[in-house]
Design an enzyme around this catalytic site. Structure first.
Site, mmCIF file in Angstrom:
data_model
loop_
_atom_site.group_PDB
_atom_site.id
_atom_site.type_symbol
_atom_site.label_atom_id
_atom_site.label_comp_id
_atom_site.label_asym_id
_atom_site.label_seq_id
_atom_site.Cartn_x
_atom_site.Cartn_y
_atom_site.Cartn_z
ATOM 1 N N ASP A 1 38.623 13.851 22.734
ATOM 2 C CA ASP A 1 39.016 12.538 22.174
ATOM 3 C C ASP A 1 40.515 12.436 21.919
ATOM 4 O O ASP A 1 40.940 11.734 21.010
ATOM 5 C CB ASP A 1 38.273 12.239 20.849
ATOM 6 C CG ASP A 1 36.776 12.422 20.961
ATOM 7 O OD1 ASP A 1 36.214 11.894 21.928
ATOM 8 O OD2 ASP A 1 36.179 13.099 20.109
ATOM 9 N N HIS B 1 35.660 9.210 28.632
ATOM 10 C CA HIS B 1 37.072 8.854 28.564
ATOM 11 C C HIS B 1 37.158 7.329 28.481
ATOM 12 O O HIS B 1 36.566 6.636 29.297
ATOM 13 C CB HIS B 1 37.801 9.343 29.817
ATOM 14 C CG HIS B 1 37.942 10.829 29.858
ATOM 15 N ND1 HIS B 1 38.141 11.541 31.003
ATOM 16 C CD2 HIS B 1 37.929 11.747 28.854
ATOM 17 C CE1 HIS B 1 38.239 12.826 30.715
ATOM 18 N NE2 HIS B 1 38.107 12.965 29.425
#
Length: 425
Positions: free
Chosen positions: A12, A40
């Site tokens: 992240d 993503h």
């Protein structure tokens, strides 16, 4: 030239955006490990997307997107993802799938769910995408390579053999119905029909591309601290998250990887269980989560609220070192603009001693953060293109972090869009 884009922390970090940005000048983008268990997030002219298996360069029509042999390939997820972007106006991407990639089976997902259920409060915080059972089977040599789909006779014999083993565990450990070999064969036949047009010897394709001087981008999933060897074991993923593994997971020589862009977030966040020294809670965490990322800090795969923390110099320095970083991309700096003061974790206190070296898990769980407070810049920095134009306290924050990392910050992301980037010499 081969470059890798990888994460320094728990995942992240904003790798999707950086890959999407670097892909503009790339010919080939390769996913080299992991499966659909993490995502993503990318914001571009087509909209906002969460990708799970497709490489983050699929939005350019000049690129080829490659699923490398190191990926845990969930074929239905891949094809739903392709359909999902094409339905939203993105031109159909050019995709190649390694004939040596192995497939996530429906029973891998079943086993993942059953095991998390059995462990209850002691679970690993799995996304229940079948990743751990998949890699267990790969290394126990009972996984299915894409190439095996094309030999029906051998496939049937293998399916029957595997069902015998799986059914003992399903029926006796988990009290679940047995697998039916005919259903597993039908599943594999469906996968063959979907994937057949894309299958290729990816390693040979990439070798030729390197000889021709093409630009190749290796895209990693998650980050250093989720690596099974070098991360916060056992609260890690099941495949190596390091740039070095890019050579193996794509099938290229290790000496070809010339640039390793490690993505580091301007604060910390993590999805799932495990040690997280700089973690914050309550209203302070809620506010950072609300303001964070693009639309808040929630997992791209699970939608789970991410755990929040201040920047962790110890974990990030280690994460960069273990990746072999040449360049740091520093992301979501704009998010911190609301703060008068910004706490930073610069050391860990373990049993009364302060260290700046990242320890093994048992020590990590005893660590308390050593906090230094920096003055904030208390303004919006989106839209700024030159480093010199950033507020003084913002530059001081970047330089403070860079000094503690020991690696050069060459890119700063100050917004979610593809163009929200500041290049720094």
């Amino acid at each position: 030239m081969v470059q890798a884009v990888v994460g320094a922390n728990w995942g992240d970090e904003g790798k999707g955006k950086i890959t999407d940005m670097l892909a503009e000048k790339a010919d080939i983008i390769v996913r080299f490990q992991g499966g659909a268990n993490a995502g993503h997030t990318i914001v571009n002219n087509y909209g906002k997307f969460a990708l799970h298996t497709l490489p983050s360069g699929v939005f350019y029509d000049h690129t080829t997107s490659v699923i490398g042999n190191g990926v845990a390939l969930n074929i239905p997820v891949l094809f739903n993802e392709i359909k999902g972007i094409v339905d939203r106006g993105v031109p159909a991407p050019k995709i190649l799938v390694s004939d040596r990639a192995q497939m996530v089976m429906s029973y891998h997902i079943l086993f993942d769910q059953c095991e998390e259920e059995r462990l209850g409060g002691k679970s690993f915080g799995s996304t229940k995408s079948g990743i751990a059972p998949f890699y267990s089977d790969k290394y126990a040599k009972i996984g299915f390579q894409v190439s095996e789909l094309f030999d029906e006779e051998a496939l049937r014999e293998k399916v029957e053999r595997i069902c015998v083993q799986k059914n003992v565990i399903l029926e006796h450990l988990y009290q679940k119905p047995a697998l039916n070999p005919d259903e597993i064969l039908a599943e594999l036949k469906g996968y063959k029909e979907m994937v057949e047009p894309y299958v290729c010897d990816v390693s040979a394709f990439l070798w030729d591309a390197i000889q021709e001087g093409k630009t190749i981008l290796l895209e990693g999933q998650l980050g250093s601290l989720k690596d099974p060897d070098h991360g916060i074991y056992p609260m890690v993923t099941s495949s190596s998250t390091l740039a070095a593994y890019g050579a193996i997971g794509a099938g290229i020589p290790p000496y070809e990887i010339k640039k390793i862009v490690t993505v580091v977030k301007a604060y910390s966040s993590a999805v799932g269980a495990g040690a997280f020294v700089s973690e914050i809670f309550g209203e302070e965490a809620d506010e950072l989560r609300r303001r964070g990322g693009d639309g808040g800090e929630y997992g791209a795969t699970t939608g789970r609220p991410r755990r929040m923390g201040w920047f962790d110099c110890v974990a990030s320095k280690y994460g960069c070192r273990i990746q072999g970083t040449t360049d740091v991309a520093f992301t979501v700096l704009d998010v911190l603009g609301y703060l008068e003061e910004i706490p930073v974790c610069t050391g860990y206190e373990i049993n009364g001693k302060v260290t700046t070296d990242f320890p093994t898990t048992s020590q990590l769980e005893k660590a308390k953060p050593v906090i230094e407070v920096l003055p904030g810049w208390n303004s919006d920095i989106r839209g700024i293109k030159n480093y010199e134009d950033l507020p003084e306290n913002c530059r001081k924050y970047v330089e403070f972090v860079e000094k503690h990392l020991g690696f050069p910050i060459t890119m700063i992301s100050n917004g979610p869009g593809r163009d929200d980037i500041i290049y720094r010499k």
